[in-house]
Motif scaffolding. Sequence first.
Motif, PDB file in Angstrom:
ATOM      1  N   GLY A   9       0.746  -1.213  -0.087  1.00  0.00           N
ATOM      2  CA  GLY A   9       0.031   0.110   0.204  1.00  0.00           C
ATOM      3  C   GLY A   9       0.948   1.355  -0.038  1.00  0.00           C
ATOM      4  O   GLY A   9       2.077   1.174   0.063  1.00  0.00           O
ATOM      5  N   PRO A  10       0.139   2.600   0.217  1.00  0.00           N
ATOM      6  CA  PRO A  10       0.920   3.747  -0.027  1.00  0.00           C
ATOM      7  C   PRO A  10       2.009   3.988   0.949  1.00  0.00           C
ATOM      8  O   PRO A  10       2.587   4.714   0.985  1.00  0.00           O
ATOM      9  CB  PRO A  10      -0.186   4.940  -0.199  1.00  0.00           C
ATOM     10  CG  PRO A  10      -1.480   4.112   0.352  1.00  0.00           C
ATOM     11  CD  PRO A  10      -1.284   2.689   0.056  1.00  0.00           C
ATOM     12  N   GLY A  11       1.770   3.378   2.120  1.00  0.00           N
ATOM     13  CA  GLY A  11       2.509   3.616   3.266  1.00  0.00           C
ATOM     14  C   GLY A  11       3.961   2.632   3.124  1.00  0.00           C
ATOM     15  O   GLY A  11       4.768   3.139   3.975  1.00  0.00           O
ATOM     16  N   GLY A  12       4.152   1.892   2.073  1.00  0.00           N
ATOM     17  CA  GLY A  12       5.428   1.352   2.026  1.00  0.00           C
ATOM     18  C   GLY A  12       5.065  -0.204   2.245  1.00  0.00           C
ATOM     19  O   GLY A  12       4.248  -0.613   2.734  1.00  0.00           O
ATOM     20  N   PRO A  13       6.286  -1.074   2.017  1.00  0.00           N
ATOM     21  CA  PRO A  13       6.100  -2.296   2.126  1.00  0.00           C
ATOM     22  C   PRO A  13       5.808  -2.983   3.746  1.00  0.00           C
ATOM     23  O   PRO A  13       4.667  -3.535   3.637  1.00  0.00           O
ATOM     24  CB  PRO A  13       7.161  -2.837   1.527  1.00  0.00           C
ATOM     25  CG  PRO A  13       8.404  -1.792   1.763  1.00  0.00           C
ATOM     26  CD  PRO A  13       7.534  -0.452   1.870  1.00  0.00           C
ATOM     27  N   GLY A  14       6.669  -2.808   4.282  1.00  0.00           N
ATOM     28  CA  GLY A  14       6.422  -3.294   5.834  1.00  0.00           C
ATOM     29  C   GLY A  14       6.069  -4.736   5.739  1.00  0.00           C
ATOM     30  O   GLY A  14       6.447  -5.629   5.041  1.00  0.00           O
ATOM     31  N   HIS A  22      13.732   2.826  -0.918  1.00  0.00           N
ATOM     32  CA  HIS A  22      12.841   4.074  -1.226  1.00  0.00           C
ATOM     33  C   HIS A  22      13.630   4.723  -2.367  1.00  0.00           C
ATOM     34  O   HIS A  22      14.175   5.586  -2.007  1.00  0.00           O
ATOM     35  CB  HIS A  22      12.321   4.732  -0.319  1.00  0.00           C
ATOM     36  CG  HIS A  22      11.033   4.098   0.527  1.00  0.00           C
ATOM     37  ND1 HIS A  22       9.748   4.320   0.591  1.00  0.00           N
ATOM     38  CD2 HIS A  22      11.282   3.201   1.348  1.00  0.00           C
ATOM     39  CE1 HIS A  22       8.903   3.596   1.409  1.00  0.00           C
ATOM     40  NE2 HIS A  22       9.767   2.617   2.054  1.00  0.00           N
ATOM     41  N   ASP A  23      13.305   4.633  -3.489  1.00  0.00           N
ATOM     42  CA  ASP A  23      13.827   5.484  -4.808  1.00  0.00           C
ATOM     43  C   ASP A  23      12.729   6.312  -5.218  1.00  0.00           C
ATOM     44  O   ASP A  23      12.932   7.212  -5.963  1.00  0.00           O
ATOM     45  CB  ASP A  23      14.477   4.694  -5.860  1.00  0.00           C
ATOM     46  CG  ASP A  23      13.493   3.647  -6.400  1.00  0.00           C
ATOM     47  OD1 ASP A  23      12.533   3.492  -6.166  1.00  0.00           O
ATOM     48  OD2 ASP A  23      14.147   2.934  -7.573  1.00  0.00           O
ATOM     49  N   VAL A  24      11.421   6.213  -4.766  1.00  0.00           N
ATOM     50  CA  VAL A  24      10.369   7.329  -4.873  1.00  0.00           C
ATOM     51  C   VAL A  24       9.607   7.553  -3.582  1.00  0.00           C
ATOM     52  O   VAL A  24       9.837   6.738  -2.636  1.00  0.00           O
ATOM     53  CB  VAL A  24       9.509   6.420  -5.907  1.00  0.00           C
ATOM     54  CG1 VAL A  24       9.935   6.419  -7.429  1.00  0.00           C
ATOM     55  CG2 VAL A  24       8.572   5.258  -5.357  1.00  0.00           C
ATOM     56  N   PRO A  25       9.013   8.449  -3.514  1.00  0.00           N
ATOM     57  CA  PRO A  25       8.204   8.965  -2.426  1.00  0.00           C
ATOM     58  C   PRO A  25       6.956   7.926  -2.006  1.00  0.00           C
ATOM     59  O   PRO A  25       6.542   7.468  -3.267  1.00  0.00           O
ATOM     60  CB  PRO A  25       7.809  10.533  -2.618  1.00  0.00           C
ATOM     61  CG  PRO A  25       8.451  10.831  -3.860  1.00  0.00           C
ATOM     62  CD  PRO A  25       8.984   9.721  -4.845  1.00  0.00           C
ATOM     63  N   ALA A  26       6.565   7.882  -0.913  1.00  0.00           N
ATOM     64  CA  ALA A  26       5.429   7.350  -0.700  1.00  0.00           C
ATOM     65  C   ALA A  26       4.304   8.338  -0.560  1.00  0.00           C
ATOM     66  O   ALA A  26       3.864   8.795   0.296  1.00  0.00           O
ATOM     67  CB  ALA A  26       5.490   6.564   0.882  1.00  0.00           C
ATOM     68  N   TYR A  27       3.662   8.403  -1.852  1.00  0.00           N
ATOM     69  CA  TYR A  27       2.740   9.111  -1.908  1.00  0.00           C
ATOM     70  C   TYR A  27       1.257   8.717  -1.387  1.00  0.00           C
ATOM     71  O   TYR A  27       0.868   7.671  -1.745  1.00  0.00           O
ATOM     72  CB  TYR A  27       2.219   9.931  -3.352  1.00  0.00           C
ATOM     73  CG  TYR A  27       3.562  10.291  -4.107  1.00  0.00           C
ATOM     74  CD1 TYR A  27       3.573  11.760  -3.880  1.00  0.00           C
ATOM     75  CD2 TYR A  27       4.356   9.840  -4.902  1.00  0.00           C
ATOM     76  CE1 TYR A  27       4.540  12.509  -4.543  1.00  0.00           C
ATOM     77  CE2 TYR A  27       5.429  10.674  -5.558  1.00  0.00           C
ATOM     78  CZ  TYR A  27       5.523  11.871  -5.316  1.00  0.00           C
ATOM     79  OH  TYR A  27       6.324  12.511  -5.890  1.00  0.00           O
ATOM     80  N   PRO A  28       0.440   9.266  -0.520  1.00  0.00           N
ATOM     81  CA  PRO A  28      -0.833   8.818  -0.103  1.00  0.00           C
ATOM     82  C   PRO A  28      -1.733   8.396  -0.906  1.00  0.00           C
ATOM     83  O   PRO A  28      -2.668   7.664  -0.792  1.00  0.00           O
ATOM     84  CB  PRO A  28      -1.343   9.912   1.075  1.00  0.00           C
ATOM     85  CG  PRO A  28      -0.081  10.581   1.266  1.00  0.00           C
ATOM     86  CD  PRO A  28       0.766  10.594   0.064  1.00  0.00           C
ATOM     87  N   GLU A  29      -1.852   9.269  -2.127  1.00  0.00           N
ATOM     88  CA  GLU A  29      -2.804   9.239  -3.174  1.00  0.00           C
ATOM     89  C   GLU A  29      -2.525   8.104  -4.248  1.00  0.00           C
ATOM     90  O   GLU A  29      -3.197   7.406  -4.961  1.00  0.00           O
ATOM     91  CB  GLU A  29      -3.065  10.438  -3.852  1.00  0.00           C
ATOM     92  CG  GLU A  29      -1.898  10.708  -4.751  1.00  0.00           C
ATOM     93  CD  GLU A  29      -0.822  11.616  -3.926  1.00  0.00           C
ATOM     94  OE1 GLU A  29      -0.257  12.056  -4.739  1.00  0.00           O
ATOM     95  OE2 GLU A  29      -0.754  11.458  -2.825  1.00  0.00           O
TER      96      GLU A  29
END
Length: 461
Positions: A9-14, A22-29
């Motif tokens: 999901g948008p929050g990252g893998p976890g 992360h080579d891209v931002p974690a965009y909420p949208e």
Amino acid sequence: MSGNNKAVGPGGPGGAGGAAIHDVPAYPEVPTYLNILGSLHIWEGDGWKQESMSWKTTSYLASNLSGLPEFTFSGPDAQEFLSRLSINNVYKWPVGTSKHLVMLNENGYIASHGLTVRDSEESFRHFAAMPWPMYQAPSLGLDVEIKLRDIFLFQVAGPTSLQVLERLLGESLRELKFLGVRQISIPGIDASVEIELSRIGMAGTLAYELRGPLEHGPAVFDAVFQAGKEFGLKRLGWRTYVVNHTEGGFPQQGCTFLPGAFADPGFVTHPVFGAGLPPSQIEGPLPGSADPKDLTARLRTPFEVNWGWMAKFDHDFIGREALEAEAANPRRKTVVLRWNKEDVLDVFASQFEPGEEYKHFEFPTTPQAPAGGHADLVTKDGKQVGVSSVAVYSYYYREMISHSTVDVDLAEIGTEVVVQWGDHGGRIKPIRATVERFPYLELPSNKDFDLSSIPSGVASA
């Protein structure tokens, strides 16, 4: 590339999958990210239909090739080293420019390929490619130093891509020629960070690449995204990425075919080079109606992907004997196949009928990308005449298309063939298809793009 991939999901893998780079931002949208071999990528950014239209009507920003290391080859034998590996002539190559190098295994299949920049007489950098040169280095015995660096590699492509980058940098970029490279500074990013801009791409239209240290990737990605909003920039995810290769006429290892390095037992079993390979692409079962045990159905030669013109038989290189034999009598070439609409609809209809349904289509690509192990048999009058790769739904053209290698005598536009759609051993749907233009995209190419037709992107004072 499945096996080690995880949708997140948008929050990252976890979770149990652990953290990805992360080579891209974690965009909420952004609805979904993809963890590809430990590197976080956007799976779907701004909606696959909008993304699919971007390189024709506006522009896109993609990070799909990020996370792969940059290889630097330097030393007195660096040029000879690349010459021994590549079908290209690497001696007629100006410093400060790029070249697409194609490397073979002994049987003449493409082992790896990638963009390479010549920084000096004795120094070259190689991007988004297999570690084939490192694997071959000990046997070549040349005086060359090889270094690896983790980098971000972002692609900005489409008719407004130049305006996006000019707005980002606040200066004109009209002097940057096709295959040219220049160093840039991005406002808001430490000026000491080395970032380069190259006019190159795979979308079949005007395109650029940005490259730099991986740790600065998220900040650079967001800076480009913010600068591009005014110009309709879309964030292109992996779900749609292979559509541009298929429309634009750029076969790609790991997407439309497997690297020939996978056919080398020593490479696959190597404790370093083979350790990162996706198990699903080297062990099977491989998808498609072609026998999953037939690895050669998933490999390609330079002539089969229309790169034979790059071959210069003025130097020794791995696979030269096999390639020369093929050059004397090329068997197949890559064409675009346009699939019959009624037959495609039959596949969907089968999902609502009793019994075994046909293999379904995932829009816009099936199998979902990356999917370099996929291969469907192509027949003519019941005889096998080629192999089709990933099935792509082109929202721009409203058609299902694919790249296919076919016998050269059947490569004329208008020739009718049949794609055997499905997985080996399962229910197969014969889908009629017609040979069409290659590349399929009918827009000016990068090298031919008239930059004077593009309004300036530099903000007014």
